[in-house]
Scaffold this active site. Sequence first.
Site, PDB file in Angstrom:
ATOM      1  CE  LYS A 195      -6.594   8.676   8.089  1.00  0.00           C
ATOM      2  NZ  LYS A 195      -7.330   7.567   8.731  1.00  0.00           N
TER       3      LYS A 195
ATOM      4  CG  ASP B  27      -9.958   7.727   6.526  1.00  0.00           C
ATOM      5  OD1 ASP B  27      -8.880   7.645   5.902  1.00  0.00           O
ATOM      6  OD2 ASP B  27     -10.031   7.860   7.758  1.00  0.00           O
TER       7      ASP B  27
ATOM      8  CG  ASP C 112      -5.459   7.965   4.648  1.00  0.00           C
ATOM      9  OD1 ASP C 112      -6.339   8.641   4.068  1.00  0.00           O
ATOM     10  OD2 ASP C 112      -5.711   6.942   5.326  1.00  0.00           O
TER      11      ASP C 112
ATOM     12  NE  ARG D  55     -11.291  -0.873   3.470  1.00  0.00           N
ATOM     13  CZ  ARG D  55     -11.916  -1.094   4.622  1.00  0.00           C
ATOM     14  NH1 ARG D  55     -13.136  -1.598   4.619  1.00  0.00           N
ATOM     15  NH2 ARG D  55     -11.338  -0.814   5.768  1.00  0.00           N
TER      16      ARG D  55
ATOM     17  CE  LYS E  98      -3.391   2.607   2.779  1.00  0.00           C
ATOM     18  NZ  LYS E  98      -4.300   2.630   3.941  1.00  0.00           N
TER      19      LYS E  98
ATOM     20  CG  ASP F 288      -1.990   5.162   4.814  1.00  0.00           C
ATOM     21  OD1 ASP F 288      -1.873   4.114   5.468  1.00  0.00           O
ATOM     22  OD2 ASP F 288      -3.066   5.518   4.280  1.00  0.00           O
TER      23      ASP F 288
END
Length: 506
Positions: free
Chosen positions: A284, A354, A277, A358, A272, A295
């Site tokens: 966030k 967020d 992020d 995935r 990843k 991240d």
Amino acid sequence: MIKAKINIITGDFLKKPQGSVLLIPVFEAHSKSNGIFNKVDQILGGRLSKKAKHLRFKFKKDEIFVLHETEKIHYDSVVVFGVGEKQKLTLPFFQEALSNGIRSTVELKYESAALILDDISTKSSFDLGRTISQSFYLSQYTFLKYKNEEDKEKKMLISELYIYKDEDHEFRAGLKMGEIVSEGVLLTRDLVNEPAINTHPDDLVRVAENIAKESRGKIEVNVLSDKDCRNLGMGAYLAVAQGSNMKPKFIILHYKGSGSRSTSKKVCLIGKSITFDSGGLSLKPSKSMETMKIDMAGGATVLGVFKILARKECKSEVYGILPACENMPSGSAIRPGDIVRALNGKTIEILNTDAEGRLVLADALSYAEKYLRPDYIIDLATLTGAIIVGLGPDIAGLFGNNQDLIEKIKEAASSQGEPVWAMPQFKKYLKKMKSEVADLKNVSGSGYGGGAITASLFLEEFVEKTPWVHLDIAGASYNEDAPQGITPKGATGFGVLTLIELLLTN
Ligand code: BES
Ligand code: MN
Ligand code: ZN
């Protein structure tokens, strides 16, 4: 890159003293098995054993003490560190104890040390050498790039380690191996610690290209642009990238491998690589955003592995994939409720921007399976806060669709002292990820817990038949506590050791 040096000295540490500090490993309930301790203790008139008694030390792993004014044996100080029970000594255990001993020496501001190994016996002297150099290079790491010269100066490191040992080719080769492996881990740590302003997708491309250059033809890099990804149909990955001014870069590294096609494996490592992020429009809270430069730790781990492959022969053919992009809120960002189509044709309702990891991994997994056809896939991702809730800050969650591969990775991790824990890929929870309006949604929505499991089940929807393991390293990749063993504060480089072990032994 590494400036510090390890030297092997043949001869007596008392007659040919080198270095300022003498490092002595001591077994628990120190007995006859601690010849060196007893010898030094005797010369120093029983001061070592007196101090140990005073401290009520049993020489368990984290017990360390320092004795100063030891000029009588030609060293300024002696650092005694416990290594636990002799019968139970394992290399990761020794690595942790020695690392703590080395850090104590650094704290004392000494720049050189000598290590006596007479009492330590291991099955393989190659592995012992490797363990010592990993302890030496990895435990001293701190990220000082942006500190002023004065502060850097204050944080002196040990530049010379002397090991008293008879000449031993295996041991020497182990030391070299440890150095090569450490350089990979250090690259990973540096990349993860580096602020997001300097690790945009473009910057990661440059790092990958430098590794390829160093490899002298053994590693090739290929980068897919946003247009290429659009043509391939990577709607999930591009959805995450579209809020940022930084163009996404789908980076593919390829190490050909020295083994023959018929007997060696083809492996794909996916990391990843969200370079920052923010959460996107599902922004966030500020506190949670503070560390989100990390991240891309999965991608940094893959780069660390390739840095090692550039210098160390491996039979397996290895692909590394970094689907790099930045998750930002803006007028062009993806919105909650938007539906996108992934490379494998499945549609995804994005309810929370967020839960972006995935999405990028979905397309990377499908890409790997469809175009690279590997024997197995491993992905590493700072995927969920839920894994930290479940396993705490140090342990990586291990998920997968193939028990054999899961066992192999558990074994590799345990041999390297990297904590992983196998989590259930509990199929019934997949229904939480089904959308009313698309094939899948990217968050489970209602109900308590299980967030790391549902995330992994989501990923599995993008792997058809290839053995696959997912490591959730959200906690393990970053250490907010005090340093311990080879693990410093900040980026840990978690995963590099395990993957290299797996690649070299399977
Ligand atoms: N990058 C984060 C996960 C993370 C959290 C990594 C803490 C390191 C430390 C990930 O993209 C994320 O935001 N996950 C969400 C998922 C949720 C919206 C379903 C989370 O864990 O809160
Ligand atoms: Mn996120
Ligand atoms: Zn993330």
